[in-house]
Design an enzyme around this catalytic site. Structure first.
Site, PDB file in Angstrom:
ATOM      1  N   LYS A  30       0.835  -1.214   0.000  1.00  0.00           N
ATOM      2  CA  LYS A  30       0.000   0.000   0.000  1.00  0.00           C
ATOM      3  C   LYS A  30       0.867   1.260   0.000  1.00  0.00           C
ATOM      4  O   LYS A  30       0.619   2.190  -0.759  1.00  0.00           O
ATOM      5  CB  LYS A  30      -0.937  -0.029   1.220  1.00  0.00           C
ATOM      6  CG  LYS A  30      -1.915   1.127   1.270  1.00  0.00           C
ATOM      7  CD  LYS A  30      -3.208   0.750   1.980  1.00  0.00           C
ATOM      8  CE  LYS A  30      -3.049   0.664   3.484  1.00  0.00           C
ATOM      9  NZ  LYS A  30      -2.926   1.985   4.123  1.00  0.00           N
ATOM     10  N   ARG A  44       2.823   5.941  -3.246  1.00  0.00           N
ATOM     11  CA  ARG A  44       3.966   6.767  -3.673  1.00  0.00           C
ATOM     12  C   ARG A  44       4.247   6.607  -5.163  1.00  0.00           C
ATOM     13  O   ARG A  44       4.742   7.525  -5.803  1.00  0.00           O
ATOM     14  CB  ARG A  44       5.191   6.428  -2.827  1.00  0.00           C
ATOM     15  CG  ARG A  44       5.047   6.980  -1.389  1.00  0.00           C
ATOM     16  CD  ARG A  44       5.841   6.195  -0.398  1.00  0.00           C
ATOM     17  NE  ARG A  44       5.890   6.745   0.941  1.00  0.00           N
ATOM     18  CZ  ARG A  44       5.022   6.464   1.929  1.00  0.00           C
ATOM     19  NH1 ARG A  44       3.996   5.649   1.704  1.00  0.00           N
ATOM     20  NH2 ARG A  44       5.170   6.985   3.133  1.00  0.00           N
ATOM     21  N   GLY A  91      -5.494   7.853   5.501  1.00  0.00           N
ATOM     22  CA  GLY A  91      -4.604   8.792   6.179  1.00  0.00           C
ATOM     23  C   GLY A  91      -3.328   9.026   5.374  1.00  0.00           C
ATOM     24  O   GLY A  91      -2.816  10.146   5.314  1.00  0.00           O
ATOM     25  N   ARG A 134      -9.014  11.876  12.674  1.00  0.00           N
ATOM     26  CA  ARG A 134      -7.569  11.638  12.866  1.00  0.00           C
ATOM     27  C   ARG A 134      -6.781  12.944  12.935  1.00  0.00           C
ATOM     28  O   ARG A 134      -7.113  13.921  12.255  1.00  0.00           O
ATOM     29  CB  ARG A 134      -7.057  10.719  11.755  1.00  0.00           C
ATOM     30  CG  ARG A 134      -7.786   9.375  11.804  1.00  0.00           C
ATOM     31  CD  ARG A 134      -7.245   8.393  10.832  1.00  0.00           C
ATOM     32  NE  ARG A 134      -5.886   7.998  11.178  1.00  0.00           N
ATOM     33  CZ  ARG A 134      -5.118   7.247  10.406  1.00  0.00           C
ATOM     34  NH1 ARG A 134      -5.589   6.809   9.247  1.00  0.00           N
ATOM     35  NH2 ARG A 134      -3.903   6.924  10.783  1.00  0.00           N
ATOM     36  N   SER A 164       6.844   8.893  12.595  1.00  0.00           N
ATOM     37  CA  SER A 164       5.806   8.785  11.573  1.00  0.00           C
ATOM     38  C   SER A 164       6.380   8.954  10.179  1.00  0.00           C
ATOM     39  O   SER A 164       6.903  10.016   9.827  1.00  0.00           O
ATOM     40  CB  SER A 164       4.719   9.846  11.797  1.00  0.00           C
ATOM     41  OG  SER A 164       3.899   9.934  10.647  1.00  0.00           O
ATOM     42  N   GLN A 166       4.590   9.051   7.626  1.00  0.00           N
ATOM     43  CA  GLN A 166       3.698   9.953   6.885  1.00  0.00           C
ATOM     44  C   GLN A 166       4.136  11.397   7.058  1.00  0.00           C
ATOM     45  O   GLN A 166       4.153  12.177   6.099  1.00  0.00           O
ATOM     46  CB  GLN A 166       2.254   9.769   7.355  1.00  0.00           C
ATOM     47  CG  GLN A 166       1.695   8.409   6.944  1.00  0.00           C
ATOM     48  CD  GLN A 166       0.285   8.173   7.438  1.00  0.00           C
ATOM     49  OE1 GLN A 166      -0.266   8.984   8.178  1.00  0.00           O
ATOM     50  NE2 GLN A 166      -0.300   7.069   7.037  1.00  0.00           N
ATOM     51  N   ASP A 209       1.641  -1.258  12.013  1.00  0.00           N
ATOM     52  CA  ASP A 209       0.295  -1.651  11.570  1.00  0.00           C
ATOM     53  C   ASP A 209      -0.064  -3.083  11.967  1.00  0.00           C
ATOM     54  O   ASP A 209      -1.178  -3.536  11.704  1.00  0.00           O
ATOM     55  CB  ASP A 209       0.190  -1.519  10.046  1.00  0.00           C
ATOM     56  CG  ASP A 209       0.203  -0.053   9.611  1.00  0.00           C
ATOM     57  OD1 ASP A 209      -0.186   0.823  10.413  1.00  0.00           O
ATOM     58  OD2 ASP A 209       0.615   0.206   8.463  1.00  0.00           O
TER      59      ASP A 209
HETATM   60  C1  S3P Z   1       2.408   4.725   6.413  1.00  0.00           C
HETATM   61  C2  S3P Z   1       2.932   5.086   7.637  1.00  0.00           C
HETATM   62  C3  S3P Z   1       2.380   4.627   8.924  1.00  0.00           C
HETATM   63  C4  S3P Z   1       1.435   3.450   8.748  1.00  0.00           C
HETATM   64  C5  S3P Z   1       0.472   3.650   7.603  1.00  0.00           C
HETATM   65  C6  S3P Z   1       1.238   3.821   6.296  1.00  0.00           C
HETATM   66  C7  S3P Z   1       3.015   5.251   5.177  1.00  0.00           C
HETATM   67  O1  S3P Z   1       1.651   5.696   9.512  1.00  0.00           O
HETATM   68  O2  S3P Z   1       0.701   3.240   9.938  1.00  0.00           O
HETATM   69  O3  S3P Z   1      -0.398   2.546   7.472  1.00  0.00           O
HETATM   70  O4  S3P Z   1       2.724   4.732   4.073  1.00  0.00           O
HETATM   71  O5  S3P Z   1       3.832   6.194   5.282  1.00  0.00           O
HETATM   72  P1  S3P Z   1       2.335   6.768  10.500  1.00  0.00           P
HETATM   73  O6  S3P Z   1       3.226   7.629   9.703  1.00  0.00           O
HETATM   74  O7  S3P Z   1       1.169   7.525  11.083  1.00  0.00           O
HETATM   75  O8  S3P Z   1       3.066   5.947  11.528  1.00  0.00           O
END
Ligand code: S3P
Length: 449
Positions: free
Chosen positions: A28, A33, A101, A129, A174, A176, A328
């Protein structure tokens, strides 16, 4: 068994040994990306093995709305023609990011670094969130935000006219947030640096390099990592073969481990050390999981994973520093721990409370209802297993969380009494074929009567 429609409650009954060679869906994180970076690149990006789950389709929709050509071919390949860094168009409509998210936070970074304005919204889970973690560094780069209290969606980003490069130390581990800052930094004049004290998944860094961007990762004296890039570098369209998602592979893996006599083999699964903490942990618990044919595919480590479910797992203390590499996977690890012998202690889990649902609470509630002896703390979960699956026989709430839904359907494969979930729809976000794939292996998952 009635036909399964993933919009209804679904029940999982005790399964025969699971056997087979399941094809796990594409990663995913890498799928998101691929589309985002392809949309920023000059020239064509051709992607094979893209995860066609709802979350990634939201990213595709948003990148189209910002001017990229994103086409799903009949041949299973996705072709993306980008607009170049700095070339994103302002979307005409509000961007509805559904449950995703990752799409929202990374795209906030992309928009934040461009001189355009966009409004994001999402489903009942996503609008709860926290987005402040992304808003804060992007404001430092010159973007402006209008959001609901607590930095929640719906939210409007007015991107910076001339994005400023920053040095930013992540307050939470994180990927993200790291990625949002780096994506904004692509259109900033100068060097953007993100410092992370705990290593999180590095797919943004790796993939940017695959697109021809120079990214530098340096380990600092205190063990933190500094990731830097200069803005205004060009991305070049490329070919991407998306590895299969280790987070998705973890569900059939645990199912095979808790149903005795199972044997499954999954090929081409990503085993990046920043992602494979769940397999490391399960092995420490005594699980028979083997990596075979380990190799690099476009810079990402992948392997064939063979799982044999004929041993008894033992409870362990999961090292806290491993949390980011399995962030996760705690819901499905909790299922494994519930069937293991002895106590499994999981700590440092505060972030689980702000995922698609409050995962600590949803797991603790559901497992208790299935007869598991456990304690939940503010940021911890301790599970006392008996060496046998719990009794099951509960209907569990999933709160729009795909990983909670799949975890309880896996648990039901091993319990004497069935486990029912109230809503299977969220599974489509990351693993649309989950129930078919599990049933092909021998599971008994069907619509509730
Ligand atoms: C992800 C980062 C993680 C993960 C999410 C996917 C990503 O989140 O939990 O399912 O693709 O960068 P966080 O950055 O909030 O830890």
């Amino acid at each position: 068994m009635t036909d399964i429609n993933l919009s209804q409650s679904v029940v999982s009954r005790k399964s025969e040994p699971l056997k087979g060679f399941p094809l796990i869906p594409g990663d995913k994180s890498i799928s998101h990306r691929s589309i985002m970076l392809g949309a920023l690149a000059i020239g064509e990006t051709i992607v094979s093995g893209l995860l066609e789950g709802e979350d990634v389709l939201c990213t595709a929709m948003a990148m189209r709305a910002m001017g990229a050509k994103v086409v799903q071919g009949d041949d299973g390949l996705w072709r993306i023609n980008g607009v170049g860094v700095g070339g994103l168009h302002e979307p005409d409509q509000v961007l509805d990011m559904g449950n995703s998210g990752t799409s929202t936070r990374l795209l906030m970074g992309l928009v934040g670094g461009h001189n355009i304005t966009a409004t994001f919204t999402g489903d009942a889970s996503l609008v709860k969130r926290p987005m402040k973690r992304v808003v804060t560094p992007l404001e430092m780069m010159g973007a402006e935000f209008m959001c609901r209290s607590g930095g929640r969606l719906p939210l409007t980003v007015k991107g910076a006219q001339d994005a400023l490069p920053i040095e930013y130390k992540l307050p939470v581990a994180s990927a993200q947030v790291k990625s949002a800052v780096m994506l904004a930094g692509l259109n900033a004049a100068g060097r953007t640096t993100v410092i992370e004290s705990k290593p999180t998944r590095d797919c943004t860094e790796n993939m940017l390099q695959h697109f021809g961007v120079e990214v530098n990762t340096e380990e600092l004296e205190d063990g933190a990592f500094a990731i830097s890039l200069n803005g205004h570098q060009e991305l070049h369209g490329c070919a991407i073969d998306v590895p299969r998602d280790p987070s998705s592979a973890a569900f059939p893996t645990v199912a095979a481990l808790i149903v005795e006599g199972s044997e499954i083999t999954m090929s081409n699964v990503g085993i990046n050390p920043r992602r494979d903490g769940v397999f490391v942990t399960l092995k420490e618990m005594g699980a028979d999981i083997r990596y075979e044919n380990e190799r690099l595919e476009a810079g990402e480590p992948v392997a064939t994973i063979k799982v044999t479910g004929n041993n008894v797992m033992k409870g362990i203390n999961v090292p806290e520093e491993r949390v980011p590499s399995m962030i996760d996977e705690f819901p499905i690890l909790a299922v494994a721990a519930s069937c293991a012998e002895g106590t499994t202690r999981m700590t440092g889990l505060r972030e689980l409370r702000v995922k698609e649902s409050d995962r600590l609470l949803m797991m603790a509630n559901g497992l208790k209802a299935c007869g598991v002896n456990l304690e939940m703390g503010e940021d911890s979960l301790t599970i006392h297993g008996t060496g046998k699956p719990p009794k099951g026989g509960a209907r569990v709430e999933t709160a729009l969380d795909h990983r909670i839904a799949m975890s309880f359907l896996v648990l039901g494969c091993a319990t004497e009494e069935p486990v029912e979930i109230d809503d299977a729809t969220p599974i489509k976000t990351s693993f649309p074929d989950f129930t078919d794939l599990m049933n092909d292996l021998g599971a008994d998952i069907g619509a509730s009567e």
